[in-house]
Structure formats: C-alpha cells, structure tokens
Design an enzyme around this catalytic site. Structure first.
Site, PDB file in Angstrom:
ATOM      1  N   LYS A   1     -10.393   0.098  -2.504  1.00  0.00           N
ATOM      2  CA  LYS A   1      -9.955  -0.121  -1.052  1.00  0.00           C
ATOM      3  C   LYS A   1     -10.438   1.100  -0.225  1.00  0.00           C
ATOM      4  O   LYS A   1      -9.668   2.165  -0.370  1.00  0.00           O
ATOM      5  CB  LYS A   1      -8.713  -0.568  -0.810  1.00  0.00           C
ATOM      6  CG  LYS A   1      -8.602  -0.564   0.782  1.00  0.00           C
ATOM      7  CD  LYS A   1      -7.131  -1.282   1.287  1.00  0.00           C
ATOM      8  CE  LYS A   1      -6.777  -1.299   2.568  1.00  0.00           C
ATOM      9  NZ  LYS A   1      -5.546  -1.895   2.962  1.00  0.00           N
TER      10      LYS A   1
ATOM     11  N   ASP B   1       0.853  -1.160  -0.100  1.00  0.00           N
ATOM     12  CA  ASP B   1       0.100  -0.108  -0.017  1.00  0.00           C
ATOM     13  C   ASP B   1       0.986   1.277   0.006  1.00  0.00           C
ATOM     14  O   ASP B   1       1.519   1.623   1.081  1.00  0.00           O
ATOM     15  CB  ASP B   1      -1.042   0.072   1.160  1.00  0.00           C
ATOM     16  CG  ASP B   1      -1.718  -0.904   1.221  1.00  0.00           C
ATOM     17  OD1 ASP B   1      -1.771  -2.125   0.650  1.00  0.00           O
ATOM     18  OD2 ASP B   1      -3.275  -0.674   1.654  1.00  0.00           O
TER      19      ASP B   1
ATOM     20  N   LYS C   1      -7.110   3.286  -3.391  1.00  0.00           N
ATOM     21  CA  LYS C   1      -7.348   3.114  -2.115  1.00  0.00           C
ATOM     22  C   LYS C   1      -7.564   4.771  -1.536  1.00  0.00           C
ATOM     23  O   LYS C   1      -6.919   5.810  -1.796  1.00  0.00           O
ATOM     24  CB  LYS C   1      -6.375   2.863  -1.112  1.00  0.00           C
ATOM     25  CG  LYS C   1      -6.490   2.594   0.524  1.00  0.00           C
ATOM     26  CD  LYS C   1      -5.431   1.671   1.000  1.00  0.00           C
ATOM     27  CE  LYS C   1      -5.195   1.837   2.565  1.00  0.00           C
ATOM     28  NZ  LYS C   1      -4.209   1.316   3.277  1.00  0.00           N
TER      29      LYS C   1
END
Length: 314
Positions: free
Chosen positions: A250, A151, A214
C-alpha cells in the site's frame, strides 16, 4: 475477500540486501515513461484504481458526519452518468475506508451491507511514540469497534539504530493484538534515510507477520515515491520466494492525480504481476486522487472536462 493472514517467519537478518539507489531511481523513472495508457485502456485502469483505493480521512477535525459522507462516496464513487457512459453493470466501490479509531463505529454503521471494510490507523499514528502497551490497547479498541484492517506505525528508531529484533518483536505483538483483522505495517519511509533501510524494514515487518507493508503515514516530509515502492515490491517478491507467503502493498501520501494512480499500478504490474492489481493485495491510500480520477473518467465519457466542483470528494 482478503487472503488468509500471513503467518510470518523467524527473524532473518541475512535476508537483507544493499540497494543501488541510482539504479532504483532509473528503473522507477523508465518504467512509467514506457507505459502510455490512453482511451478505454486508461479508463479500465482508473476503474481498477478505485477498486483498490483506501478512501481516507485522517484530519484533526474529523467528525461522524464527515465520516458518513466519506462512506457514501466510497459506496458511490462515480456519478450515474459516468457509470452509464462506461457501460458498467454496477456502481464500483472503493477497496476500504480508512479512519481514526474513534471514527470506526460510525464508518462501520455507514458501510453496513456494502461489503466495504473499515481500516483504522492505530499505535499512536502518525509518530508511534507511545508506550507499547498503549499502542496495543489502541489496536484492540479499533478491532472491538469493528475495524477489519489495522494500519500500524513502526518505531523508526529501531530501523535507524539497526535494532531489528526490537522491530520484529514490536510488529509481532501488534499482529497478535489485531486478532482476525489484517495488519498493514506503515514504515514511514520518508524517515528511514536510505533505501537499504527501507528494504530491511520491509523484510522484518513481513517476517513478523504483516499482511501488507505500507510506505507512509502521509504526514512525513516525503511520502510515497516510486523508487521506494520499487524497493518494497522487490522485498515482497524476495520474501515470497523465500517463504512462500504472499504480502500486499500500500503506497500512501502525496498521491493526488489520476496519473499517480496509473503510475503505481504500472509499478505493481511490472514488479509483482497482475495478481497484485486487486484490492486483496494492493491499496492506494488516498482521498483527493478520487476526484481527479472521476474527472478523467467524465472526460472519457463526455469528451470534455467538468469543473472541479462537480466531483467533490464527499
């Protein structure tokens, strides 16, 4: 199993679209208001939320022992009583466990044999204000430790200054550093000021090869919101229509209740379809949410609410 890596496409700023912010807010609000999930249907959606959850600890006082406890919870997120009461054939598991790079090795060891992947934040999380070579080195370290998902955080200044080529090059370099690991690009949407910026940043991240986009680090003043999620989902839909490539989504940060888990899944179902209601394409970045989901499922099985301490996170 995760889908194949997204290959990316050349930078195309002509793909950017202006966003009608009031309309996006109305759409997000009406979408969740029209869905009332009760009884066995609510239980099924909450079980799916567990399967799509990145169970996360990103605290300054994280230790290997804390990570091991979190991994134990990822393996067995529900009590045996709830599993039996729901008539499940097996204990569900979370979609992944997300930790800092130095905690990847303990997490990998604790999850051995479970099939649960380890995700690691990297690139100077949460601010990302480090030299690029150091951010790339952090990615490579996390991958070497066994992380299967990375991430990353973007440089917000590239978005705020409209330097889309710099953002594209940065994310492409991070994707290359990931090797076989999947890349989730954290846009830190609470820092991007406008929904039009959110849409453009989403497009650039996907064009540069992000496998997921995300919303947030969880450390911004404003984290995941449904209007932001709506715009990011539409960017994913537009990118798929233009390129044929499928990208995951996400939301993360600020999600604490079972109701939040239901609302985000409704958004996915309405905007992207049932195919995105699986961990290969959808993750919920949360931890405290799991305790409330377990509490709601316990109520479904027993007809009463258990004390909060009965559903400790780890």
């Amino acid at each position: 199993m995760m889908p194949p890596r997204t290959p990316g496409t050349p930078l195309d700023c002509d793909s950017f679209k202006p966003v009608n912010t009031p309309a996006a807010k109305r759409r997000a609000a009406s979408m969740v208001a029209r869905r009332a999930l009760k009884g066995q249907y609510q239980a099924a959606w909450l079980l799916n939320a567990i399967a799509c959850m990145d169970l996360t600890t990103l605290a300054g006082d994280d230790t290997p022992d804390r990570v091991r406890r979190l991994c134990a919870k990822a393996r067995r997120p529900l009590s045996d009583e709830i599993v039996v009461g729901l008539g499940l054939n097996a204990m569900p598991q979370t979609g992944a466990v997300c930790v800092y790079p130095t905690m990847v090795a303990p997490a990998v060891k604790a999850l051995e044999g479970s099939g649960i992947p380890v995700a690691s934040v990297a690139t100077g999380f949460p601010a990302g204000l480090m030299p690029l070579d150091l951010r790339l080195a952090e990615i490579r370290f996390a991958v070497d430790q066994g992380a299967q998902e990375i991430d990353i955080v973007i440089t917000r200044a590239h978005v705020l200054g409209g330097d889309w080529a710099a953002l594209y090059d940065e994310v492409a370099a991070m994707r290359a550093a990931c090797g076989a690991a999947h890349l989730k690009a954290i846009l830190a949407t609470g820092d991007l000021v406008t929904l039009s910026n959110v849409y453009a940043a989403s497009q650039v991240a996907m064009q540069a090869g992000a496998d997921f986009i995300k919303t947030s680090t969880g450390k911004e003043g404003v984290n995941a919101t449904l209007p932001v999620g709506l715009i990011m989902c539409r960017a994913i839909r537009d990118y798929q229509a233009a390129s044929g490539h499928i990208v995951g989504f996400k939301p993360a940060g600020g999600m604490k209740t079972a109701k939040d888990a239901l609302n985000w899944q409704v958004l996915m179902r309405e905007e992207l379809g049932r195919a995105w209601l699986r961990p290969e394409l959808f993750r919920l970045g949360a931890s405290s949410m799991l305790a409330d989901i377990e509490r709601q499922l316990s109520h479904h099985v027993t007809g009463r609410y258990a004390a909060q301490h009965r559903h400790a996170l780890a």
